[in-house]
Motif scaffolding. Structure first.
Motif, PDB file in Angstrom:
ATOM      1  N   GLU A 106      -5.702 -24.949 -26.191  1.00  0.00           N
ATOM      2  CA  GLU A 106      -4.869 -24.179 -27.099  1.00  0.00           C
ATOM      3  C   GLU A 106      -3.672 -23.649 -26.309  1.00  0.00           C
ATOM      4  O   GLU A 106      -3.833 -23.149 -25.196  1.00  0.00           O
ATOM      5  CB  GLU A 106      -5.735 -23.021 -27.613  1.00  0.00           C
ATOM      6  CG  GLU A 106      -5.130 -22.118 -28.611  1.00  0.00           C
ATOM      7  CD  GLU A 106      -6.125 -21.042 -29.070  1.00  0.00           C
ATOM      8  OE1 GLU A 106      -6.010 -20.633 -30.231  1.00  0.00           O
ATOM      9  OE2 GLU A 106      -6.977 -20.577 -28.276  1.00  0.00           O
ATOM     10  N   SER A 107      -2.487 -23.761 -26.870  1.00  0.00           N
ATOM     11  CA  SER A 107      -1.307 -23.217 -26.193  1.00  0.00           C
ATOM     12  C   SER A 107      -1.336 -21.693 -26.253  1.00  0.00           C
ATOM     13  O   SER A 107      -2.032 -21.099 -27.086  1.00  0.00           O
ATOM     14  CB  SER A 107      -0.026 -23.737 -26.858  1.00  0.00           C
ATOM     15  OG  SER A 107       0.178 -23.109 -28.114  1.00  0.00           O
ATOM     16  N   SER A 108      -0.567 -21.070 -25.404  1.00  0.00           N
ATOM     17  CA  SER A 108      -0.456 -19.608 -25.434  1.00  0.00           C
ATOM     18  C   SER A 108       0.077 -19.145 -26.784  1.00  0.00           C
ATOM     19  O   SER A 108      -0.369 -18.125 -27.318  1.00  0.00           O
ATOM     20  CB  SER A 108       0.474 -19.116 -24.319  1.00  0.00           C
ATOM     21  OG  SER A 108      -0.135 -19.253 -23.065  1.00  0.00           O
ATOM     22  N   GLN A 109       1.016 -19.910 -27.343  1.00  0.00           N
ATOM     23  CA  GLN A 109       1.590 -19.513 -28.630  1.00  0.00           C
ATOM     24  C   GLN A 109       0.548 -19.588 -29.744  1.00  0.00           C
ATOM     25  O   GLN A 109       0.477 -18.690 -30.593  1.00  0.00           O
ATOM     26  CB  GLN A 109       2.805 -20.381 -28.981  1.00  0.00           C
ATOM     27  CG  GLN A 109       3.605 -19.839 -30.142  1.00  0.00           C
ATOM     28  CD  GLN A 109       4.125 -18.436 -29.867  1.00  0.00           C
ATOM     29  OE1 GLN A 109       4.871 -18.221 -28.928  1.00  0.00           O
ATOM     30  NE2 GLN A 109       3.723 -17.461 -30.659  1.00  0.00           N
ATOM     31  N   GLU A 110      -0.274 -20.643 -29.738  1.00  0.00           N
ATOM     32  CA  GLU A 110      -1.328 -20.759 -30.754  1.00  0.00           C
ATOM     33  C   GLU A 110      -2.320 -19.601 -30.636  1.00  0.00           C
ATOM     34  O   GLU A 110      -2.710 -18.996 -31.643  1.00  0.00           O
ATOM     35  CB  GLU A 110      -2.063 -22.093 -30.612  1.00  0.00           C
ATOM     36  CG  GLU A 110      -1.232 -23.287 -31.016  1.00  0.00           C
ATOM     37  CD  GLU A 110      -1.847 -24.628 -30.624  1.00  0.00           C
ATOM     38  OE1 GLU A 110      -1.551 -25.615 -31.311  1.00  0.00           O
ATOM     39  OE2 GLU A 110      -2.618 -24.681 -29.631  1.00  0.00           O
ATOM     40  N   ALA A 111      -2.725 -19.286 -29.407  1.00  0.00           N
ATOM     41  CA  ALA A 111      -3.665 -18.182 -29.190  1.00  0.00           C
ATOM     42  C   ALA A 111      -3.034 -16.855 -29.611  1.00  0.00           C
ATOM     43  O   ALA A 111      -3.688 -16.028 -30.264  1.00  0.00           O
ATOM     44  CB  ALA A 111      -4.095 -18.146 -27.734  1.00  0.00           C
ATOM     45  N   THR A 112      -1.769 -16.663 -29.252  1.00  0.00           N
ATOM     46  CA  THR A 112      -1.060 -15.436 -29.637  1.00  0.00           C
ATOM     47  C   THR A 112      -1.008 -15.308 -31.152  1.00  0.00           C
ATOM     48  O   THR A 112      -1.288 -14.228 -31.699  1.00  0.00           O
ATOM     49  CB  THR A 112       0.375 -15.436 -29.059  1.00  0.00           C
ATOM     50  OG1 THR A 112       0.295 -15.490 -27.632  1.00  0.00           O
ATOM     51  CG2 THR A 112       1.143 -14.196 -29.488  1.00  0.00           C
ATOM     52  N   ASN A 113      -0.679 -16.393 -31.832  1.00  0.00           N
ATOM     53  CA  ASN A 113      -0.557 -16.347 -33.295  1.00  0.00           C
ATOM     54  C   ASN A 113      -1.858 -15.906 -33.957  1.00  0.00           C
ATOM     55  O   ASN A 113      -1.845 -15.077 -34.875  1.00  0.00           O
ATOM     56  CB  ASN A 113      -0.120 -17.702 -33.842  1.00  0.00           C
ATOM     57  CG  ASN A 113       1.307 -18.036 -33.483  1.00  0.00           C
ATOM     58  OD1 ASN A 113       2.084 -17.190 -33.039  1.00  0.00           O
ATOM     59  ND2 ASN A 113       1.668 -19.301 -33.655  1.00  0.00           N
ATOM     60  N   ARG A 114      -2.983 -16.445 -33.489  1.00  0.00           N
ATOM     61  CA  ARG A 114      -4.254 -16.073 -34.131  1.00  0.00           C
ATOM     62  C   ARG A 114      -4.602 -14.615 -33.840  1.00  0.00           C
ATOM     63  O   ARG A 114      -5.093 -13.890 -34.708  1.00  0.00           O
ATOM     64  CB  ARG A 114      -5.381 -17.024 -33.774  1.00  0.00           C
ATOM     65  CG  ARG A 114      -5.889 -16.991 -32.368  1.00  0.00           C
ATOM     66  CD  ARG A 114      -7.088 -17.950 -32.212  1.00  0.00           C
ATOM     67  NE  ARG A 114      -7.327 -18.332 -30.861  1.00  0.00           N
ATOM     68  CZ  ARG A 114      -8.088 -17.647 -29.995  1.00  0.00           C
ATOM     69  NH1 ARG A 114      -8.661 -16.524 -30.371  1.00  0.00           N
ATOM     70  NH2 ARG A 114      -8.272 -18.105 -28.767  1.00  0.00           N
ATOM     71  N   ALA A 115      -4.326 -14.168 -32.617  1.00  0.00           N
ATOM     72  CA  ALA A 115      -4.630 -12.777 -32.269  1.00  0.00           C
ATOM     73  C   ALA A 115      -3.717 -11.805 -33.005  1.00  0.00           C
ATOM     74  O   ALA A 115      -4.170 -10.766 -33.496  1.00  0.00           O
ATOM     75  CB  ALA A 115      -4.510 -12.582 -30.763  1.00  0.00           C
ATOM     76  N   ILE A 116      -2.453 -12.134 -33.092  1.00  0.00           N
ATOM     77  CA  ILE A 116      -1.498 -11.250 -33.775  1.00  0.00           C
ATOM     78  C   ILE A 116      -1.787 -11.174 -35.267  1.00  0.00           C
ATOM     79  O   ILE A 116      -1.529 -10.144 -35.898  1.00  0.00           O
ATOM     80  CB  ILE A 116      -0.041 -11.683 -33.477  1.00  0.00           C
ATOM     81  CG1 ILE A 116       0.271 -11.474 -31.989  1.00  0.00           C
ATOM     82  CG2 ILE A 116       0.955 -10.930 -34.353  1.00  0.00           C
ATOM     83  CD1 ILE A 116       0.109 -10.049 -31.484  1.00  0.00           C
ATOM     84  N   SER A 117      -2.393 -12.212 -35.833  1.00  0.00           N
ATOM     85  CA  SER A 117      -2.767 -12.132 -37.251  1.00  0.00           C
ATOM     86  C   SER A 117      -3.806 -11.031 -37.467  1.00  0.00           C
ATOM     87  O   SER A 117      -3.817 -10.377 -38.510  1.00  0.00           O
ATOM     88  CB  SER A 117      -3.256 -13.489 -37.771  1.00  0.00           C
ATOM     89  OG  SER A 117      -4.501 -13.849 -37.199  1.00  0.00           O
ATOM     90  N   VAL A 118      -4.663 -10.785 -36.483  1.00  0.00           N
ATOM     91  CA  VAL A 118      -5.623  -9.674 -36.564  1.00  0.00           C
ATOM     92  C   VAL A 118      -4.867  -8.343 -36.499  1.00  0.00           C
ATOM     93  O   VAL A 118      -5.121  -7.437 -37.304  1.00  0.00           O
ATOM     94  CB  VAL A 118      -6.674  -9.757 -35.425  1.00  0.00           C
ATOM     95  CG1 VAL A 118      -7.612  -8.547 -35.464  1.00  0.00           C
ATOM     96  CG2 VAL A 118      -7.467 -11.057 -35.499  1.00  0.00           C
ATOM     97  N   ILE A 119      -3.928  -8.238 -35.556  1.00  0.00           N
ATOM     98  CA  ILE A 119      -3.128  -7.017 -35.422  1.00  0.00           C
ATOM     99  C   ILE A 119      -2.375  -6.730 -36.720  1.00  0.00           C
ATOM    100  O   ILE A 119      -2.351  -5.596 -37.203  1.00  0.00           O
ATOM    101  CB  ILE A 119      -2.129  -7.137 -34.241  1.00  0.00           C
ATOM    102  CG1 ILE A 119      -2.842  -7.408 -32.918  1.00  0.00           C
ATOM    103  CG2 ILE A 119      -1.213  -5.911 -34.172  1.00  0.00           C
ATOM    104  CD1 ILE A 119      -3.669  -6.290 -32.374  1.00  0.00           C
ATOM    105  N   ASP A 120      -1.774  -7.761 -37.308  1.00  0.00           N
ATOM    106  CA  ASP A 120      -1.027  -7.592 -38.567  1.00  0.00           C
ATOM    107  C   ASP A 120      -1.923  -7.040 -39.677  1.00  0.00           C
ATOM    108  O   ASP A 120      -1.514  -6.161 -40.434  1.00  0.00           O
ATOM    109  CB  ASP A 120      -0.408  -8.921 -39.011  1.00  0.00           C
ATOM    110  CG  ASP A 120       0.769  -9.346 -38.158  1.00  0.00           C
ATOM    111  OD1 ASP A 120       1.337  -8.495 -37.426  1.00  0.00           O
ATOM    112  OD2 ASP A 120       1.120 -10.552 -38.195  1.00  0.00           O
ATOM    113  N   GLU A 121      -3.148  -7.563 -39.764  1.00  0.00           N
ATOM    114  CA  GLU A 121      -4.087  -7.077 -40.796  1.00  0.00           C
ATOM    115  C   GLU A 121      -4.448  -5.619 -40.555  1.00  0.00           C
ATOM    116  O   GLU A 121      -4.559  -4.839 -41.507  1.00  0.00           O
ATOM    117  CB  GLU A 121      -5.344  -7.947 -40.820  1.00  0.00           C
ATOM    118  CG  GLU A 121      -5.111  -9.304 -41.436  1.00  0.00           C
ATOM    119  CD  GLU A 121      -6.333 -10.209 -41.367  1.00  0.00           C
ATOM    120  OE1 GLU A 121      -7.452  -9.718 -41.061  1.00  0.00           O
ATOM    121  OE2 GLU A 121      -6.167 -11.412 -41.613  1.00  0.00           O
TER     122      GLU A 121
END
Length: 182
Positions: A106-121
């Motif tokens: 997984e790229s850093s960007q892909e990992a960041t995107n999934r984690a930030i979706s939790v933060i956004d929620e």
């Protein structure tokens, strides 16, 4: 309303597999985390489903009588599906090139995107104070999203456990390290 998100790297574990337990020292650290949060009001706890992450926050969960919500998006980042003898250099490269991706990883960007979706929620939720328990690499990528200077050397300096506080008010973010390294 200001939101406070405590980002926690799990305590010392016996290894990297999904089912790796905390070490004896890691279990003591989990109790120290519970002590740390004893006087802090917490609305919710969200954890990686990896056993070491769950065990790290269980004493806090029990003390506060708050269930642990498991979220796959907080799982350990997979750098590659193949063994990389030079994995440390490869990991460092992914901090510089967020799109860099290795075989089956997984790229850093892909990992960041999934984690930030939790933060956004969390930011959109009614909860004011949340604990997130995750892994060092993913926690570093979350922090990097709010502090572009946070990089590979910062990741290397993380401890097990570690705690950062991410505050959000009016779409302004501030992130600071809280854990005193032993």
């Amino acid at each position: 309303m200001e939101k406070e998100i405590y980002l926690i790297r799990h305590c010392e574990a016996e290894g990297q597999p999904f089912e790796a337990n905390l070490t004896k020292r890691g279990s003591k650290q989990a109790k120290q985390l519970s002590d740390f949060f004893s006087k802090i009001k917490v609305d919710q706890i969200i954890s990686s489903p990896f056993l070491r992450a769950i065990q790290s926050i269980e004493p806090t969960s029990n003390e506060k009588n708050i269930d642990i919500d498991l979220d796959e998006r907080l799982s350990e980042r997979k750098l590659s599906s193949t063994d990389l003898p030079d994995w440390l250099e490869k990991l460092e490269a992914t901090f510089e090139d967020m799109e860099l991706k290795f075989d089956g990883g997984e790229s850093s960007q892909e990992a960041t995107n999934r984690a930030i979706s939790v933060i956004d929620e969390i930011i959109k939720s009614e909860n004011q104070i949340t604990i997130i328990v995750t892994h060092g690499n993913l926690m570093s990528l979350i922090i990097k999203q709010f502090n572009k200077e946070f990089g590979f050397e910062n990741w290397k300096s993380l401890s097990n456990p570690d705690i950062f506080l991410l505050k959000c008010k009016d779409n302004e973010f501030d992130c600071e390290r809280l854990w005193e390294v032993e």
